[in-house]
Design a protein around this motif. Structure first.
Motif, PDB file in Angstrom:
ATOM      1  N   LYS A  19     109.059  15.768 -12.699  1.00  0.00           N
ATOM      2  CA  LYS A  19     109.303  16.548 -11.958  1.00  0.00           C
ATOM      3  C   LYS A  19     109.135  18.346 -13.272  1.00  0.00           C
ATOM      4  O   LYS A  19     108.323  18.260 -13.965  1.00  0.00           O
ATOM      5  CB  LYS A  19     110.384  17.166 -11.192  1.00  0.00           C
ATOM      6  CG  LYS A  19     110.706  15.522 -10.612  1.00  0.00           C
ATOM      7  CD  LYS A  19     111.805  14.717  -9.734  1.00  0.00           C
ATOM      8  CE  LYS A  19     111.510  13.149 -10.236  1.00  0.00           C
ATOM      9  NZ  LYS A  19     113.009  12.874  -9.934  1.00  0.00           N
ATOM     10  N   ARG A  71     108.885  25.333  -0.590  1.00  0.00           N
ATOM     11  CA  ARG A  71     107.603  25.234  -0.934  1.00  0.00           C
ATOM     12  C   ARG A  71     106.726  24.553   0.341  1.00  0.00           C
ATOM     13  O   ARG A  71     105.400  24.311   0.122  1.00  0.00           O
ATOM     14  CB  ARG A  71     107.695  23.709  -1.748  1.00  0.00           C
ATOM     15  CG  ARG A  71     108.645  23.895  -2.714  1.00  0.00           C
ATOM     16  CD  ARG A  71     108.029  24.018  -3.920  1.00  0.00           C
ATOM     17  NE  ARG A  71     108.274  23.959  -5.524  1.00  0.00           N
ATOM     18  CZ  ARG A  71     109.328  24.603  -6.043  1.00  0.00           C
ATOM     19  NH1 ARG A  71     109.527  25.949  -5.758  1.00  0.00           N
ATOM     20  NH2 ARG A  71     109.552  24.520  -7.438  1.00  0.00           N
ATOM     21  N   SER A  79     103.562  21.302  -5.579  1.00  0.00           N
ATOM     22  CA  SER A  79     104.382  20.742  -5.342  1.00  0.00           C
ATOM     23  C   SER A  79     104.296  19.691  -3.833  1.00  0.00           C
ATOM     24  O   SER A  79     103.737  19.525  -3.409  1.00  0.00           O
ATOM     25  CB  SER A  79     104.909  22.023  -4.244  1.00  0.00           C
ATOM     26  OG  SER A  79     106.227  21.608  -3.317  1.00  0.00           O
ATOM     27  N   HIS A  80     105.216  18.438  -4.930  1.00  0.00           N
ATOM     28  CA  HIS A  80     105.679  17.072  -3.963  1.00  0.00           C
ATOM     29  C   HIS A  80     105.639  17.640  -2.956  1.00  0.00           C
ATOM     30  O   HIS A  80     105.628  16.807  -2.152  1.00  0.00           O
ATOM     31  CB  HIS A  80     106.350  16.343  -5.145  1.00  0.00           C
ATOM     32  CG  HIS A  80     106.248  14.717  -4.909  1.00  0.00           C
ATOM     33  ND1 HIS A  80     105.281  13.989  -4.614  1.00  0.00           N
ATOM     34  CD2 HIS A  80     106.906  14.383  -3.847  1.00  0.00           C
ATOM     35  CE1 HIS A  80     105.796  13.453  -4.690  1.00  0.00           C
ATOM     36  NE2 HIS A  80     106.391  12.998  -3.302  1.00  0.00           N
ATOM     37  N   SER A  81     106.980  18.657  -2.929  1.00  0.00           N
ATOM     38  CA  SER A  81     107.510  18.459  -1.544  1.00  0.00           C
ATOM     39  C   SER A  81     106.443  19.549  -0.334  1.00  0.00           C
ATOM     40  O   SER A  81     106.286  18.863   0.436  1.00  0.00           O
ATOM     41  CB  SER A  81     108.636  19.489  -1.575  1.00  0.00           C
ATOM     42  OG  SER A  81     109.162  19.380  -2.919  1.00  0.00           O
ATOM     43  N   LYS A  95     108.372   7.362   3.105  1.00  0.00           N
ATOM     44  CA  LYS A  95     108.804   8.050   1.856  1.00  0.00           C
ATOM     45  C   LYS A  95     110.910   7.929   1.174  1.00  0.00           C
ATOM     46  O   LYS A  95     111.155   6.721   0.569  1.00  0.00           O
ATOM     47  CB  LYS A  95     108.071   9.284   0.769  1.00  0.00           C
ATOM     48  CG  LYS A  95     107.389   9.077   1.061  1.00  0.00           C
ATOM     49  CD  LYS A  95     106.255   8.035   0.339  1.00  0.00           C
ATOM     50  CE  LYS A  95     106.873   7.967  -1.631  1.00  0.00           C
ATOM     51  NZ  LYS A  95     106.073   6.854  -1.928  1.00  0.00           N
TER      52      LYS A  95
HETATM   53  N1  LIG Z   1     113.855  16.107  -6.909  1.00  0.00           N
HETATM   54  C1  LIG Z   1     113.320  15.382  -7.192  1.00  0.00           C
HETATM   55  C2  LIG Z   1     112.236  14.644  -6.692  1.00  0.00           C
HETATM   56  N2  LIG Z   1     112.447  13.402  -6.332  1.00  0.00           N
HETATM   57  C3  LIG Z   1     111.726  11.999  -6.529  1.00  0.00           C
HETATM   58  N3  LIG Z   1     110.558  13.638  -7.013  1.00  0.00           N
HETATM   59  C4  LIG Z   1     109.001  12.488  -6.325  1.00  0.00           C
HETATM   60  O1  LIG Z   1     108.342  11.514  -5.732  1.00  0.00           O
HETATM   61  C5  LIG Z   1     107.905  11.110  -6.410  1.00  0.00           C
HETATM   62  C6  LIG Z   1     107.497  10.278  -5.854  1.00  0.00           C
HETATM   63  O2  LIG Z   1     106.367   9.179  -6.101  1.00  0.00           O
HETATM   64  P1  LIG Z   1     105.894   8.208  -5.434  1.00  0.00           P
HETATM   65  O3  LIG Z   1     104.820   7.236  -6.339  1.00  0.00           O
HETATM   66  O4  LIG Z   1     106.589   7.290  -4.515  1.00  0.00           O
HETATM   67  O5  LIG Z   1     105.797   8.900  -3.937  1.00  0.00           O
HETATM   68  P2  LIG Z   1     103.596   9.635  -3.700  1.00  0.00           P
HETATM   69  O6  LIG Z   1     103.359  10.304  -5.071  1.00  0.00           O
HETATM   70  O7  LIG Z   1     104.076   9.979  -2.439  1.00  0.00           O
HETATM   71  O8  LIG Z   1     103.395   8.305  -3.504  1.00  0.00           O
HETATM   72  P3  LIG Z   1     102.517   7.619  -2.169  1.00  0.00           P
HETATM   73  O9  LIG Z   1     102.758   7.640  -1.082  1.00  0.00           O
HETATM   74  O10 LIG Z   1     101.477   8.419  -2.889  1.00  0.00           O
HETATM   75  O11 LIG Z   1     102.260   5.913  -2.629  1.00  0.00           O
HETATM   76  C7  LIG Z   1     107.006  11.553  -6.692  1.00  0.00           C
HETATM   77  O12 LIG Z   1     105.979  12.167  -7.731  1.00  0.00           O
HETATM   78  C8  LIG Z   1     108.599  12.267  -7.690  1.00  0.00           C
HETATM   79  O13 LIG Z   1     108.263  12.783  -8.940  1.00  0.00           O
HETATM   80  C9  LIG Z   1     110.961  14.696  -6.491  1.00  0.00           C
HETATM   81  N4  LIG Z   1     110.814  15.535  -6.571  1.00  0.00           N
HETATM   82  C10 LIG Z   1     110.765  17.441  -6.758  1.00  0.00           C
HETATM   83  N5  LIG Z   1     112.210  17.330  -6.445  1.00  0.00           N
HETATM   84  C11 LIG Z   1     113.075  17.998  -6.626  1.00  0.00           C
HETATM   85  O14 LIG Z   1     112.014  18.824  -6.247  1.00  0.00           O
HETATM   86  C12 LIG Z   1     111.926  20.247  -6.645  1.00  0.00           C
HETATM   87  C13 LIG Z   1     110.708  21.233  -6.140  1.00  0.00           C
HETATM   88  O15 LIG Z   1     109.233  19.774  -6.970  1.00  0.00           O
HETATM   89  P4  LIG Z   1     108.123  20.309  -6.279  1.00  0.00           P
HETATM   90  O16 LIG Z   1     108.301  20.204  -4.625  1.00  0.00           O
HETATM   91  O17 LIG Z   1     107.311  19.568  -6.984  1.00  0.00           O
HETATM   92  O18 LIG Z   1     107.965  21.717  -6.824  1.00  0.00           O
HETATM   93  C14 LIG Z   1     111.747  20.178  -8.022  1.00  0.00           C
HETATM   94  O19 LIG Z   1     112.352  21.485  -8.807  1.00  0.00           O
HETATM   95  C15 LIG Z   1     113.355  18.574  -8.073  1.00  0.00           C
HETATM   96  O20 LIG Z   1     114.098  19.299  -8.328  1.00  0.00           O
END
Ligand SMILES: N=c1c2ncn([C@@H]3O[C@H](COP(=O)(O)OP(=O)(O)OP(=O)(O)O)[C@@H](O)[C@H]3O)c2ncn1[C@@H]1O[C@H](COP(=O)(O)O)[C@@H](O)[C@H]1O
Length: 165
Positions: A19, A71, A79-81, A95
């Motif tokens: 992350k 996000r 952004s993953h979110s 998920k």
């Molecule tokens: N705490 C988290 C956190 N925990 C887990 N994850 C992500 O969750 C994802 C889980 O991976 P998976 O392969 O299971 O999920 P996926 O990529 O959706 O897989 P598929 O469903 O496509 O198979 C990974 O990419 C992790 O990085 C997170 N992503 C973000 N955060 C927090 O959210 C904040 C904002 O993040 P963004 O939205 O990315 O900017 C970050 O600063 C963090 O504090």
């Protein structure tokens, strides 16, 4: 609730790297190559030390909620979110379910560091579900606060008797 979050576990470190920590690692790697960036890398290291040696509390969840909420509708590539929120409620719930299962597997296996890391994943995915559903942390904290007045045993005993129970 106070959580001492000294993230010393390998999995937690990897997870952080996936992350925002990934950016930190890139900065450090770049700083190694370029002396000009050395001082900012040093600052990053100091900041990281400060985080690792600070006792944080549950406000970290409020901050995470605000970040995830901010996000919504933004670029999924950044952004993953944003990506998760754009995929809809069923995917978000799926998920969360996967992370919950991974978490309970580590709990049963007794692997402390993995359990901590998976717990953080569960909380993050729960927060994404709150954002999607329009639930605020405050509402959940209030429900927990309300329950403080009564023990779980007392609450169960106060429930109306169920047929066949
Ligand atoms: N705490 C988290 C956190 N925990 C887990 N994850 C992500 O969750 C994802 C889980 O991976 P998976 O392969 O299971 O999920 P996926 O990529 O959706 O897989 P598929 O469903 O496509 O198979 C990974 O990419 C992790 O990085 C997170 N992503 C973000 N955060 C927090 O959210 C904040 C904002 O993040 P963004 O939205 O990315 O900017 C970050 O600063 C963090 O504090």
């Amino acid at each position: 609730m106070a959580l001492a979050t000294k993230r010393t576990t390998r999995k937690a470190d990897e997870s952080a790297g996936k992350k925002s920590g990934a950016k930190r690692s890139e900065t450090k790697a770049a700083a190694k190559k370029s002396p000009a960036k050395k001082s900012s890398s040093k600052k990053d290291a100091i900041k990281l030390d400060a985080v690792e040696n600070t006792t944080v509390d549950a406000h970290v969840l409020d901050r995470l909620f605000e970040t995830v909420e901010s996000r919504r509708g933004t670029n999924s590539a950044l952004s993953h979110s944003a990506r998760l929120l754009s995929r809809g409620r069923k995917k978000i719930a799926q998920k969360f379910g996967e992370e919950a299962v991974e978490c309970l597997i580590e709990a049963v296996a007794g692997k402390q560091s993995e359990f901590i890391s998976e717990s953080a994943d569960v909380l993050y995915h729960l927060i994404v579900m709150w954002v999607d559903a329009g639930v605020t942390p405050q509402e959940v904290w209030q429900e927990l606060r309300r329950r403080e007045a009564m023990s779980g045993v007392e609450e169960k005993a106060s429930r109306p008797a169920q047929e066949g129970a």
